[in-house]
Scaffold this motif. Sequence first.
Motif, PDB file in Angstrom:
ATOM      1  N   PRO A   1     -73.167 -37.130  22.562  1.00 29.42           N
ATOM      2  CA  PRO A   1     -72.005 -37.688  23.421  1.00 29.42           C
ATOM      3  C   PRO A   1     -71.265 -38.870  23.218  1.00 29.42           C
ATOM      4  O   PRO A   1     -70.154 -39.192  23.095  1.00 29.42           O
ATOM      5  N   VAL A   2     -72.197 -39.836  22.702  1.00 28.60           N
ATOM      6  CA  VAL A   2     -71.627 -41.261  22.520  1.00 28.60           C
ATOM      7  C   VAL A   2     -70.938 -41.401  21.135  1.00 28.60           C
ATOM      8  O   VAL A   2     -69.646 -41.832  21.244  1.00 28.60           O
ATOM      9  N   VAL A   3     -71.485 -40.618  20.239  1.00 24.29           N
ATOM     10  CA  VAL A   3     -70.816 -40.644  19.069  1.00 24.29           C
ATOM     11  C   VAL A   3     -69.562 -39.796  19.124  1.00 24.29           C
ATOM     12  O   VAL A   3     -68.362 -40.208  18.631  1.00 24.29           O
ATOM     13  N   GLU A   4     -69.520 -38.741  19.597  1.00 23.63           N
ATOM     14  CA  GLU A   4     -68.396 -37.833  19.865  1.00 23.63           C
ATOM     15  C   GLU A   4     -67.270 -38.809  20.845  1.00 23.63           C
ATOM     16  O   GLU A   4     -66.015 -38.713  20.552  1.00 23.63           O
ATOM     17  N   ARG A   5     -67.569 -39.680  21.769  1.00 17.79           N
ATOM     18  CA  ARG A   5     -66.436 -40.476  22.382  1.00 17.79           C
ATOM     19  C   ARG A   5     -66.242 -41.481  21.407  1.00 17.79           C
ATOM     20  O   ARG A   5     -65.073 -41.702  21.602  1.00 17.79           O
ATOM     21  N   GLU A   6     -66.974 -42.110  20.816  1.00 13.10           N
ATOM     22  CA  GLU A   6     -66.446 -43.259  19.800  1.00 13.10           C
ATOM     23  C   GLU A   6     -65.656 -42.686  18.776  1.00 13.10           C
ATOM     24  O   GLU A   6     -64.494 -43.514  18.461  1.00 13.10           O
ATOM     25  N   PHE A   7     -65.856 -41.527  18.302  1.00 11.55           N
ATOM     26  CA  PHE A   7     -65.227 -41.106  17.131  1.00 11.55           C
ATOM     27  C   PHE A   7     -64.127 -39.866  17.473  1.00 11.55           C
ATOM     28  O   PHE A   7     -63.968 -39.042  16.659  1.00 11.55           O
ATOM     29  N   LYS A   8     -63.718 -39.908  18.775  1.00  8.02           N
ATOM     30  CA  LYS A   8     -62.968 -38.737  19.154  1.00  8.02           C
ATOM     31  C   LYS A   8     -61.602 -38.449  18.224  1.00  8.02           C
ATOM     32  O   LYS A   8     -61.094 -37.389  18.079  1.00  8.02           O
ATOM     33  N   HIS A   9     -61.078 -39.802  18.070  1.00  4.88           N
ATOM     34  CA  HIS A   9     -59.826 -39.633  17.270  1.00  4.88           C
ATOM     35  C   HIS A   9     -60.125 -38.750  16.034  1.00  4.88           C
ATOM     36  O   HIS A   9     -59.074 -38.051  15.527  1.00  4.88           O
ATOM     37  N   LEU A  10     -61.285 -39.025  15.369  1.00  3.52           N
ATOM     38  CA  LEU A  10     -61.658 -38.321  14.199  1.00  3.52           C
ATOM     39  C   LEU A  10     -61.719 -36.848  14.195  1.00  3.52           C
ATOM     40  O   LEU A  10     -61.121 -36.044  13.388  1.00  3.52           O
ATOM     41  N   ILE A  11     -62.313 -36.461  15.268  1.00  7.92           N
ATOM     42  CA  ILE A  11     -62.671 -35.016  15.694  1.00  7.92           C
ATOM     43  C   ILE A  11     -61.399 -34.310  16.113  1.00  7.92           C
ATOM     44  O   ILE A  11     -60.986 -33.375  15.271  1.00  7.92           O
ATOM     45  N   ASP A  12     -60.291 -34.903  16.646  1.00  8.51           N
ATOM     46  CA  ASP A  12     -59.234 -34.520  17.243  1.00  8.51           C
ATOM     47  C   ASP A  12     -58.247 -34.403  15.809  1.00  8.51           C
ATOM     48  O   ASP A  12     -57.587 -33.436  15.892  1.00  8.51           O
ATOM     49  N   GLU A  13     -58.439 -35.266  15.009  1.00  8.79           N
ATOM     50  CA  GLU A  13     -57.424 -35.194  13.849  1.00  8.79           C
ATOM     51  C   GLU A  13     -58.022 -33.925  12.787  1.00  8.79           C
ATOM     52  O   GLU A  13     -56.987 -33.267  12.384  1.00  8.79           O
ATOM     53  N   MET A  14     -59.180 -33.759  12.808  1.00 11.85           N
ATOM     54  CA  MET A  14     -59.675 -32.508  12.116  1.00 11.85           C
ATOM     55  C   MET A  14     -59.202 -31.254  12.779  1.00 11.85           C
ATOM     56  O   MET A  14     -58.879 -30.273  11.941  1.00 11.85           O
ATOM     57  N   TYR A  15     -59.066 -31.173  13.736  1.00  4.76           N
ATOM     58  CA  TYR A  15     -58.538 -29.863  14.585  1.00  4.76           C
ATOM     59  C   TYR A  15     -57.145 -29.725  15.070  1.00  4.76           C
ATOM     60  O   TYR A  15     -56.559 -28.800  15.646  1.00  4.76           O
ATOM     61  N   GLU A  16     -56.541 -30.884  14.545  1.00  4.79           N
ATOM     62  CA  GLU A  16     -54.963 -30.986  15.071  1.00  4.79           C
ATOM     63  C   GLU A  16     -54.283 -29.577  14.407  1.00  4.79           C
ATOM     64  O   GLU A  16     -54.309 -29.206  13.141  1.00  4.79           O
ATOM     65  N   GLY A  17     -53.689 -28.961  15.373  1.00  2.00           N
ATOM     66  CA  GLY A  17     -52.807 -28.016  14.939  1.00  2.00           C
ATOM     67  C   GLY A  17     -53.666 -26.464  14.806  1.00  2.00           C
ATOM     68  O   GLY A  17     -53.031 -25.489  14.640  1.00  2.00           O
ATOM     69  N   SER A  18     -54.966 -26.642  15.019  1.00  2.00           N
ATOM     70  CA  SER A  18     -55.782 -25.464  15.192  1.00  2.00           C
ATOM     71  C   SER A  18     -55.875 -24.831  16.419  1.00  2.00           C
ATOM     72  O   SER A  18     -55.898 -25.456  17.466  1.00  2.00           O
ATOM     73  N   ARG A  19     -56.177 -23.471  16.618  1.00  2.00           N
ATOM     74  CA  ARG A  19     -56.320 -23.070  17.950  1.00  2.00           C
ATOM     75  C   ARG A  19     -57.862 -23.098  18.383  1.00  2.00           C
ATOM     76  O   ARG A  19     -58.671 -23.111  17.896  1.00  2.00           O
ATOM     77  N   ALA A  20     -57.629 -23.482  19.731  1.00  4.17           N
ATOM     78  CA  ALA A  20     -59.200 -23.579  20.512  1.00  4.17           C
ATOM     79  C   ALA A  20     -59.185 -22.390  21.276  1.00  4.17           C
ATOM     80  O   ALA A  20     -58.339 -21.376  21.203  1.00  4.17           O
ATOM     81  N   ALA A  21     -60.393 -22.200  21.960  1.00  2.11           N
ATOM     82  CA  ALA A  21     -60.716 -21.090  22.576  1.00  2.11           C
ATOM     83  C   ALA A  21     -59.756 -21.149  23.844  1.00  2.11           C
ATOM     84  O   ALA A  21     -59.649 -22.040  24.352  1.00  2.11           O
TER      85      ALA A  21
END
Length: 630
Positions: free
Chosen positions: A610-630
């Motif tokens: 959870p700490v890593v996902e919070r710290e680097f949320k912008h990178l995760i969001d960037e990878m899923y930009e434009g893709s569909r989620a559930a």
Amino acid sequence: MSDTQSLIEDRPPSVAHVFLERVTATPDAEAYRYPVPATTPGGSETWGSYTWREAGERVSAIAAGLMKLGIQPEERVALASSTRVDWILCDFGVLCSGAATTTVYPSTNTDETAYILSDSESRVLIAEDAAQLAKVREKRDELPRLAHVVVMEQADAVARSEDPEGWVLSLDELIRRGNAHLEEQPESVRDSVGTLRSDQLATLIYTSGTTGKPKGVRLPHECWSYMARAIAQTGLVNGEDVQYLWLPLAHVFGKVLTAGQVEVGHVTAVDGRVDKIIDNLPVVRPTYMAAVPRIFEKVYNGVAAKAKAGGAAKYKIFQWAAGVAREYGKVTQDNYRRTGVASAPAGLKAKHAVADRLVYAQLREAFGGRLRACVSGSAALAPDIGFFFSGAGIHILEGYGLTESSAASFVNPGEAYRTGTVGKPLPGTEVRIADDGEVLLRGPGIMQGYHGLPEKTAEVLESDGWFHTGDIGELSSDGYLRITDRKKDLIKTSGGKYIAPAEVEGQFKAVCPYVSNILVHGADRNFCTALIALDEPSLTQWASEHESLKDKPYEAVVASDEVRELIDGYVEQLNSGLQRWQRIKKFRILPRDLDIEHGELTPSLKVKRPVVEREFKHLIDEMYEGSRAA
């Protein structure tokens, strides 16, 4: 009832009893070795030693000193120190006084240290040095029950004018007071140990946890006396062994090793300086040691990077030897399982003999040349790395347990070990797999509960003693356990496929010699991604061989196209062996490695997702930009 079961059930009430029994049984045998700083500038560090009698005298003096300070049975005495011999002796001193030890990592920040001391209601803190003392001075007003601070380093035990009178004293002073008390009442410590009950609180260990505030795990005396006997009954250690102990003793994995040692009576060399491990191994020449998987990964990556730096031919030899080692490890373990003999076909034996001369022999020598086995715990070891070491003659016995189960619930049984499993339960420990795959444990090593948190206790501990580990696992027909993932970490993609991220992450660590940490994501998404942190020393060495990157700062190297291309090749290699829904479609390389200081790793080097996902949320969001989620 079997003889083994009888020995487990007829154990003494506490490990303090076991310690005094050991001192009486082998008083003149060597107990502990510890590093002694050089006495002159430029001089060499040496190793000192305690016999069991000398250790017993120091423990008794510490126990008597605490009693002289007015510490009552089950009152808490906190220990904030790195791994050193005095940590062990102070812990046994606390137990022999009738008090209970609260463990605090020396890396714990001021606020969390104050929280642990306050929540545990610790009456005394035994602090390593001025840095640990400073943390409680800063929070003095929040710690009204903290009556004394005992400082291990004599020079750092300096009381200030604003300190309450007698609040700070040195460990040497505590021992002096204890010896004076023993002159007046020579049987006081033995009498104290004689009154200990098996259900009396012995240790309060705060889980470093990957989420939320730490919880105090209440472990009574019977947990440690059980562990001492059960470890001895596995037959994995004997009185002739030399253990090298560097693990954090504030962590349950490190602490349980001290219980097993006093039952068996072998020598333990103690030095918690991680940067000294490579230097110490050829000096200590241990016959066994315990470590977390990250250490074996670093050794493997270091050997691979060194081979690569030696040129294409040398790296090709290493890759060939690594492949032979894995095959040899798999074949010999499989044959041992079927026939009881760790044999291999003649052709493989011949290749192995050549690889041994070229690679494996030097690797074993780096570990001191006498290593019979290593125990790995705290997190999963990537099977390919385990098989590599197995084939190279360094046998890694994976084990399993939690703070709530006193650490050692499972361990692989010596020659019959199976890489990729955590072995069989210790004598006296029961296991069953719940309908949803969760591993449940019951036995004398299970905690009493979480300190002051009855609701949290009820969530994991059933009235009939079964403890819910939160881990998903599988039991073989002959009792070997394989942990597949944390229950809460399992990923379900938007396509309905379940993925165990630890399995994918472990495979990547086996193929990429530059990785330090990797986190796979994909919950409720239609593909998987990864955040990848690289090992700075290995990558810096690689960069020094490339003109375009030579002499550039690490931040520039890790952000370069060349490094992205390098890692992309390893991701493709990983993907080639995965199911379609497991494959890493996108990844981002982190600008730095994960660490304890930023709160991304626990002190036992587990990743706080959870700490890593919070710290680097912008990178995760960037990878899923434009893709569909559930």
